[in-house]
Design a protein around this motif. Structure first.
Motif, PDB file in Angstrom:
ATOM      1  N   GLY A  97       0.816  -1.197   0.000  1.00 24.91           N
ATOM      2  CA  GLY A  97       0.000   0.000   0.000  1.00 24.91           C
ATOM      3  C   GLY A  97       0.852   1.250   0.000  1.00 24.91           C
ATOM      4  O   GLY A  97       2.053   1.219   0.312  1.00 24.91           O
ATOM      5  N   SER A  98       0.251   2.376  -0.295  1.00 28.49           N
ATOM      6  CA  SER A  98       0.980   3.633  -0.462  1.00 28.49           C
ATOM      7  C   SER A  98       1.643   4.118   0.826  1.00 28.49           C
ATOM      8  O   SER A  98       2.608   4.888   0.777  1.00 28.49           O
ATOM      9  CB  SER A  98       0.029   4.714  -0.984  1.00 28.49           C
ATOM     10  N   ALA A  99       1.157   3.666   1.993  1.00 28.57           N
ATOM     11  CA  ALA A  99       1.726   4.122   3.266  1.00 28.57           C
ATOM     12  C   ALA A  99       2.773   3.167   3.825  1.00 28.57           C
ATOM     13  O   ALA A  99       3.336   3.417   4.888  1.00 28.57           O
ATOM     14  CB  ALA A  99       0.603   4.316   4.299  1.00 28.57           C
ATOM     15  N   ILE A 100       3.067   2.096   3.122  1.00 36.25           N
ATOM     16  CA  ILE A 100       4.005   1.080   3.611  1.00 36.25           C
ATOM     17  C   ILE A 100       5.448   1.517   3.337  1.00 36.25           C
ATOM     18  O   ILE A 100       5.799   1.888   2.220  1.00 36.25           O
ATOM     19  CB  ILE A 100       3.741  -0.277   2.942  1.00 36.25           C
ATOM     20  N   THR A 101       6.268   1.452   4.386  1.00 32.40           N
ATOM     21  CA  THR A 101       7.675   1.826   4.244  1.00 32.40           C
ATOM     22  C   THR A 101       8.636   0.705   4.638  1.00 32.40           C
ATOM     23  O   THR A 101       9.822   0.748   4.295  1.00 32.40           O
ATOM     24  CB  THR A 101       7.990   3.058   5.119  1.00 32.40           C
ATOM     25  N   ASN A 102       8.150  -0.291   5.366  1.00 28.34           N
ATOM     26  CA  ASN A 102       9.034  -1.333   5.907  1.00 28.34           C
ATOM     27  C   ASN A 102       9.156  -2.561   5.023  1.00 28.34           C
ATOM     28  O   ASN A 102      10.008  -3.420   5.271  1.00 28.34           O
ATOM     29  CB  ASN A 102       8.550  -1.767   7.294  1.00 28.34           C
ATOM     30  N   PHE A 103       8.300  -2.664   4.012  1.00 30.44           N
ATOM     31  CA  PHE A 103       8.319  -3.836   3.143  1.00 30.44           C
ATOM     32  C   PHE A 103       8.241  -3.401   1.689  1.00 30.44           C
ATOM     33  O   PHE A 103       7.768  -2.308   1.377  1.00 30.44           O
ATOM     34  CB  PHE A 103       7.136  -4.766   3.463  1.00 30.44           C
ATOM     35  N   LYS A 104       8.675  -4.316   0.811  1.00 32.68           N
ATOM     36  CA  LYS A 104       8.622  -4.054  -0.631  1.00 32.68           C
ATOM     37  C   LYS A 104       8.259  -5.349  -1.345  1.00 32.68           C
ATOM     38  O   LYS A 104       8.425  -6.448  -0.783  1.00 32.68           O
ATOM     39  CB  LYS A 104       9.963  -3.521  -1.124  1.00 32.68           C
ATOM     40  N   PRO A 105       7.776  -5.258  -2.578  1.00 27.73           N
ATOM     41  CA  PRO A 105       7.470  -6.470  -3.330  1.00 27.73           C
ATOM     42  C   PRO A 105       8.689  -7.387  -3.420  1.00 27.73           C
ATOM     43  O   PRO A 105       9.818  -6.941  -3.619  1.00 27.73           O
ATOM     44  CB  PRO A 105       7.079  -5.927  -4.713  1.00 27.73           C
ATOM     45  N   GLY A 106       8.443  -8.672  -3.229  1.00 29.31           N
ATOM     46  CA  GLY A 106       9.515  -9.654  -3.261  1.00 29.31           C
ATOM     47  C   GLY A 106      10.000 -10.070  -1.891  1.00 29.31           C
ATOM     48  O   GLY A 106      10.677 -11.105  -1.757  1.00 29.31           O
ATOM     49  N   ASP A 107       9.688  -9.287  -0.842  1.00 29.35           N
ATOM     50  CA  ASP A 107      10.087  -9.661   0.518  1.00 29.35           C
ATOM     51  C   ASP A 107       9.375 -10.940   0.944  1.00 29.35           C
ATOM     52  O   ASP A 107       8.169 -11.100   0.727  1.00 29.35           O
ATOM     53  CB  ASP A 107       9.737  -8.552   1.515  1.00 29.35           C
ATOM     54  N   GLU A 108      10.114 -11.837   1.567  1.00 28.42           N
ATOM     55  CA  GLU A 108       9.524 -13.028   2.161  1.00 28.42           C
ATOM     56  C   GLU A 108       9.141 -12.687   3.597  1.00 28.42           C
ATOM     57  O   GLU A 108       9.983 -12.227   4.379  1.00 28.42           O
ATOM     58  CB  GLU A 108      10.494 -14.198   2.117  1.00 28.42           C
ATOM     59  N   VAL A 109       7.873 -12.895   3.946  1.00 30.59           N
ATOM     60  CA  VAL A 109       7.356 -12.446   5.233  1.00 30.59           C
ATOM     61  C   VAL A 109       6.549 -13.550   5.905  1.00 30.59           C
ATOM     62  O   VAL A 109       6.123 -14.519   5.266  1.00 30.59           O
ATOM     63  CB  VAL A 109       6.462 -11.195   5.058  1.00 30.59           C
ATOM     64  N   TYR A 110       6.356 -13.380   7.205  1.00 29.73           N
ATOM     65  CA  TYR A 110       5.474 -14.293   7.928  1.00 29.73           C
ATOM     66  C   TYR A 110       4.787 -13.527   9.046  1.00 29.73           C
ATOM     67  O   TYR A 110       5.250 -12.468   9.471  1.00 29.73           O
ATOM     68  CB  TYR A 110       6.233 -15.505   8.459  1.00 29.73           C
ATOM     69  N   GLY A 111       3.652 -14.058   9.502  1.00 35.38           N
ATOM     70  CA  GLY A 111       2.916 -13.383  10.559  1.00 35.38           C
ATOM     71  C   GLY A 111       1.543 -13.974  10.741  1.00 35.38           C
ATOM     72  O   GLY A 111       1.287 -15.130  10.377  1.00 35.38           O
TER      73      GLY A 111
END
Length: 328
Positions: A80-94
């Protein structure tokens, strides 16, 4: 995309796989392509609407939210436009913590506050296993149980999804760990670092002579009178998760009758970024690892839920999401 939904309360048979439009992230959300999910007791309790008191929030006669599932590991596809901590391609979990969403899907939109980058040295399956179960162990032992280095902890249900993490985390905290499990899981408990292992098929807890600072009951079958005898003065008995309201009521009554010579608490874990960062450090450093009992394909998810509900899984039950793309 494909996702599982349910229109009524019931067992795994009420789950159906349908086609939906791929969601679009809001300004504060990530669009994640799901690679793996885990099945938790939370899922089948929510599926059945039990214990019935949870229907006060979930829907009295039918579920308000058709989607299920919480633990996820995947790849960020869009931010989303307000996201600063992640980018496309990041592998994430939660953990999914959004109303009207669930992890039993090929794509999910999630708020970044419950997500972290996946440790590079573990698989998506190992990452998906961890959020709810491992954070339950961390928060239970540390925050609710007050476990300290050098103290003695009895972990009842040491071979379960939460219990396998609890054994490892208690050892990482410097505690002396006594693990309780069945015969064919004794070797696993030893490998996870337990100092002593009790085979409940051969030795009843009532025969133990040791005294513990903390009883971590992940099964909900440790009787109050046994807990009272096993705990040191001022010790804590921690009932993890649901445990059954009747079981909790017995403990509350017993706690009153003994004049509060020991502490009683029960809880469910709450996701937060600090604990998720701590979990990531434990996983990436190898201090703990995810124990996976069985893996299922996405189309076998109802069978995975049934197996988890059966209560005999040794570790976590994982579903690997289908690899092929589906048109939106």
């Amino acid at each position: 995309m494909q996702a599982y939904i349910r229109q009524k309360y019931g067992g795994p048979e009420v789950l159906s796989l349908g086609k939906f439009h791929k969601p679009s992230p809001k300004p504060d959300q990530l669009l994640v392509k799901v690679k793996a999910v885990s099945v938790n007791p939370l899922d089948w309790h929510g599926l059945r609407g039990t214990p019935y008191l949870i229907r006060l929030s979930m829907g009295l006669f039918k579920p308000k939210n058709s989607f299920l599932g919480a633990d996820v590991s995947g790849i960020v596809e869009e931010v989303g436009s307000a996201i600063t901590n992640f980018k496309p391609g990041d592998e994430v979990y939660g953990e999914i913590n959004e109303s009207g969403a669930g992890s039993f899907a090929e794509y999910v939109c999630v708020r970044q506050d419950f997500w972290a980058k996946k440790p590079a040295n573990i698989s998506h399956e190992e990452a998906a296993a961890a959020p709810i179960a491992a954070l339950t162990a961390i928060q239970g032992l540390r925050d609710h149980g007050g476990l300290k280095a050098g103290q003695k902890v009895l972990i009842n249900g040491a071979s379960g999804g939460v219990g396998t993490y609890a054994v490892q985390i208690a050892k990482a905290m410097g505690a002396h760990v006594t693990a309780v499990c069945s015969t064919h899981k004794v070797d696993q408990a030893n490998k996870l670092g337990a100092d002593e292992v009790v085979d409940y098929t051969k030795s009843d807890l009532s025969t133990l002579n040791a005294k513990f600072d903390l009883i971590f009951d992940g099964v909900g079958n440790c009787e109050a009178k046994i807990a009272k005898r096993l705990l040191k003065p001022g010790g804590t008995c921690l009932l993890v998760g649901w445990g059954g309201f009747k079981h909790m009521a017995k403990f509350v009554l017993a706690n009153v009758l003994v004049g509060k010579k020991w502490n009683l608490t029960f809880f469910t874990a709450k996701m937060n970024l600090d604990d998720l960062a701590y979990l990531s450090e434990l996983l990436s450093s190898g201090k703990i690892k995810s124990i996976i009992d069985k893996q299922y394909a996405f189309e076998q998810l109802p069978q995975a839920v049934a197996y988890q509900e059966d209560g005999h899984a040794s570790g976590k039950v994982i579903v690997t999401v289908n690899k092929p793309e589906h048109s939106s």
